[in-house]
Every structure is written in structure tokens, then in C-alpha cells.
Enzyme design. Structure first.
Site, PDB file in Angstrom:
ATOM      1  N   ASP A 267       0.854  -1.180   0.000  1.00  0.00           N
ATOM      2  CA  ASP A 267       0.000   0.000   0.000  1.00  0.00           C
ATOM      3  C   ASP A 267       0.893   1.234   0.000  1.00  0.00           C
ATOM      4  OD1 ASP A 267      -3.036   0.893   0.754  1.00  0.00           O
ATOM      5  OD2 ASP A 267      -1.570   2.226   1.708  1.00  0.00           O
ATOM      6  N   ASN A 275      -3.176  13.074  -3.758  1.00  0.00           N
ATOM      7  CA  ASN A 275      -4.416  13.540  -4.384  1.00  0.00           C
ATOM      8  C   ASN A 275      -4.778  14.948  -3.916  1.00  0.00           C
ATOM      9  OD1 ASN A 275      -4.926  11.258  -5.957  1.00  0.00           O
ATOM     10  ND2 ASN A 275      -5.965  10.195  -4.280  1.00  0.00           N
ATOM     11  N   ASP A 284      -3.489   9.301 -10.188  1.00  0.00           N
ATOM     12  CA  ASP A 284      -3.681   8.205 -11.149  1.00  0.00           C
ATOM     13  C   ASP A 284      -2.380   7.883 -11.881  1.00  0.00           C
ATOM     14  OD1 ASP A 284      -6.314   8.115 -10.421  1.00  0.00           O
ATOM     15  OD2 ASP A 284      -7.068   9.189 -12.182  1.00  0.00           O
ATOM     16  N   GLU A 310      -5.034   2.466  -3.586  1.00  0.00           N
ATOM     17  CA  GLU A 310      -3.586   2.449  -3.796  1.00  0.00           C
ATOM     18  C   GLU A 310      -2.970   1.143  -3.293  1.00  0.00           C
ATOM     19  OE1 GLU A 310      -4.304   4.622   0.169  1.00  0.00           O
ATOM     20  OE2 GLU A 310      -5.321   4.275  -1.741  1.00  0.00           O
TER      21      GLU A 310
END
Length: 402
Positions: A267, A275, A284, A310
């Protein structure tokens, strides 16, 4: 009794039926290159037979005689081209032009015979010779040189060889013959009967070839849909559904051979900040870059998937916890040391959880790896944590912090 007068209407009816059915199919169904060519061949055959009936009622005329012969040649040449398209015959257009040139020369010879020294037997010999050559080319070149095997083509081409033999026999019978009458020509009767039967086979083969290509496209489309259903649209790696199918199969193969299998769950650390500060587009792009980077560290039999957000998962068959830990550490270091352009100079880290079993199922292994991943997060992130039993802990040693 079979003769020219009785068989010609039958052949005309069969040809007309084929033309109507194939033309209707073209208008309402998907057809492939080559199918329309056969529709055109049927049209040329209809024209040729219509001119024959006109000749029987109006008598011999240069134009009718020439149109009859050229229409018949055109039907054979176009059928040759149609089969060549389906079977991917090399240099097809060059070969077709050769046939067209041969037909044009024959048309000139037929015209010259009619104008300067009319001899119907000589014209029959010219027609038979050209038909023999074209039928031989169909019968030999299509099955021997074609690059794609199509259903029924070999059998159909064998009938063209039989047709070539009949044309050759008819031309040979004209040598030394005195006078000629269509209705009294037994070989012509056999040719008409043969063409009637061959046209039925040709009809079947044309639809079989088109159906074969439809089936190929359907299988490809089905495989593509299945691939899309198992693929993450953002990163291009497997999604959770793909993991459940391919990951479970990799685990089953490993355990069925009595060998261990492992799962690595990773992760990205503080991904929400990416973000929030750089935007979702940058997030992305980072996910795509990390997925590509991790894939570069894997073996061919490893199964890599985006598990959600993620979070990514690697199923590592035929590997014990030590080997899986080493792989996870390489991936962790790769993420930590890579400069991702989208991050504008900021570094990225990831946390890893590793679990290994010699028996069990994928869901249980994922739960163990997930627990180890959260332990890595609680321990400070950017590290590999193992989900171990007492015996495995002694073997693998303590997890190394980043």
C-alpha cells in the site's frame, strides 16, 4: 433423359437461387471480404446463361457469343479471386490479372474466329482450353499456396480439378470432329450436371468460410471481454476479479505440488496527500507508474493485481516466506528510490505485508497479508512485515525495518 435442354434450366434456377440468397445475406448479415466476390460471380453466371438462352432464340451473333464466353470466364475468375481472398493467396491481384488477360486474349480469339473464319468447334476448343487453365489454377493454387486453411476449401478445389478434366475432354473431342450440335454433346451434358452439383457444394463452402471467420471473431471478442472484466482500467494490471481467478489458480498449482506459496500486499504511504496536493490526475499517474515499476520485479508465474485504491497484491507461487520477503524488500527499495516525474521531486514510499502457507486458500492468505500490512503501517510505514507462525519466525528472522 438428361441433355443440354433439360439441364440448362435447372442450372439457371440453382444459380438464380444462390444469387438471391447470397445477395439477401450480404444486405442483412456480416460478411467478410470474399463473400461479395462470390455474389458477383453468381451475377456473371446468370448473365452468361441468359445470353445462352438468347442465342437459342435469336441465333448466333457476335455480341451474344462473346458475352456468353466472357461471362463464363468472369464467373470462374471471380470465384478464383473470392477463394483467394478467404485463403489469403499470395500475390492474389497479380494472379487475378493473369486470368483476366487470358480471358481477354480468348475473347479476341473467339471474335476473330467468328468474323474471319467461323468454326464453332474451334471456338469450343478455345473456350475449353481457357476454362481448363482457370479450373486448374483454382484446384491447385488455392489449397497449395493459400496461407489460411478454410473449411471445405480442399474438397471444393478438388471439384475444380474434375471440372478441368471435363473441359479438357470436351476440347479434345473437337479434334477431327465434323459438325457440332450443343444438344448432342455428351460431355457438355456432363459439364452442366457437374456444375449444378458443384454449385451446391460451393454454396455450402462459401457460407462455411464466412461462419468460420465469424466464430474466430466471436472467440476473440469473448476473450477480450473476459480480459477487460479481469483488468484494472487505470493501471492495466489485473483487478480484484482477475486476482480471484488467476491468483487462486497459481496458489492451487503451487500447493498441489506440496510447495509453499506466498502473498505480498503493498500500500502506498500517505497517498491521500498526493491527491490533495497534486490532484487526482497526478495520483492516477503515480498508480500507473508504481504498478509498472512493481511488475518489472516479478517472475512470469507471479500474479500481480490492483486490490483497490492504492493497494496492490502479488501472489508468489512456489516461494516460501523468505523468498517472498526478499521480493517485497526489492519492491520496497525500488519504490523508495525511484524518482517519479509526476511527484515533482517528492519521494514515494510503500508498506508491505507478507504471508506464506503450505495449505489453505487465497482468501485466508490475503487476510494474513492484510494484517501484516496494517502492522507495517502502525510500525511507521515504509517497511516489510511478515505474518508468521512460531516455526516460520525462527526460520525467517525478524522483519528488517526500512
Amino acid at each position: 433423359m438428361m441433355n443440354f435442354s433439360t439441364l440448362m434450366p435447372v442450372l439457371l434456377g440453382v444459380t438464380l437461387t444462390r444469387f438471391v440468397v447470397m445477395g439477401h445475406y450480404v444486405l442483412h448479415r456480416k460478411v467478410y471480404p470474399g463473400f461479395r466476390t462470390f455474389v458477383l460471380a453468381e451475377f456473371c453466371a446468370l448473365l452468361s446463361m441468359s445470353f445462352i438462352f438468347l442465342r437459342s432464340s435469336m441465333g448466333e451473333a457476335l455480341l451474344l457469343m462473346l458475352l456468353t464466353g466472357l461471362g463464363s470466364f468472369a464467373q470462374q475468375i471471380i470465384a478464383y479471386h473470392g477463394l483467394g481472398v478467404y485463403c489469403r493467396l499470395p500475390r492474389l491481384w497479380a494472379r487475378t490479372r493473369q486470368n483476366m488477360l487470358l480471358a481477354a486474349v480468348a475473347g479476341l480469339a473467339l471474335s476473330a474466329d467468328y468474323i474471319f473464319s467461323p468454326d464453332i468447334m474451334r471456338r469450343v476448343m478455345i473456350y475449353s482450353a481457357v476454362s481448363l487453365v482457370i479450373c486448374l489454377r483454382v484446384g491447385l493454387e488455392i489449397p497449395l499456396l493459400g496461407r489460411r486453411v478454410m473449411a471445405g476449401v480442399t474438397l471444393l478445389c478438388a471439384t475444380f480439378l474434375l471440372g478441368a478434366a471435363l473441359h479438357g475432354a470436351r476440347g479434345w473431342s473437337m479434334l477431327g470432329a465434323v459438325g457440332y450440335d450443343y444438344s448432342a454433346d455428351p460431355i457438355l451434358t456432363y459439364l452442366l450436371l457437374f456444375r449444378t452439383l458443384q454449385s451446391v457444394l460451393e454454396f455450402y463452402v462459401v457460407f462455411s468460410m464466412n461462419s468460420q471467420l465469424l466464430e474466430v471473431d466471436l472467440r476473440a471478442a469473448t476473450a477480450q471481454v473476459a480480459h477487460m472484466a479481469q483488468t484494472d482500467s487505470l493501471t492495466g494490471v489485473l483487478n480484484r476479479r482477475g486476482l480471484q481467478v488467476l491468483g487462486a489458480e497459481a496458489l492451487r498449482k503451487s500447493l498441489s505440488q506440496g510447495r509453499p506459496a506466498s502473498v505480498i500486499m503493498l500500500d502506498l504511504d500517505h497517498f491521500k496527500r498526493v491527491n490533495d496536493t497534486l490532484g487526482h490526475v497526478a495520483g492516477d499517474e503515480l498508480l500507473r507508474d508504481v504498478a509498472a515499476l512493481c511488475q518489472g520485479s516479478l517472475r512470469g508465474e507471479d500474479v500481480f493485481a490492483r486490490y483497490g485504491g492504492e493497494e496492490f497484491v502479488v501472489v508468489v507461487p512456489f516461494s516460501d516466506v523468505r523468498e517472498a520477503r526478499q521480493l517485497a524488500e526489492r519492491m520496497r527499495q525500488a519504490v523508495e528510490t525511484t524518482i517519479f516525474p509526476v511527484m515533482q521531486g517528492q519521494f514515494v514510499t510503500a508498506s508491505f505485508g507478507v504471508a506464506s502457507v503450505r495449505k489453505g486458500n487465497l482468501q485466508a492468505l490475503l487476510r494474513c497479508a492484510d494484517e501484516a500490512l496494517y502492522a507495517a503501517k502502525r510500525a511507521g510505514r515504509n517497511r516489510v512485515v511478515l505474518a508468521l507462525g512460531p516455526d516460520e519466525a525462527a526460520q525467517a528472522g525478524e522483519a528488517a525495518p526500512a
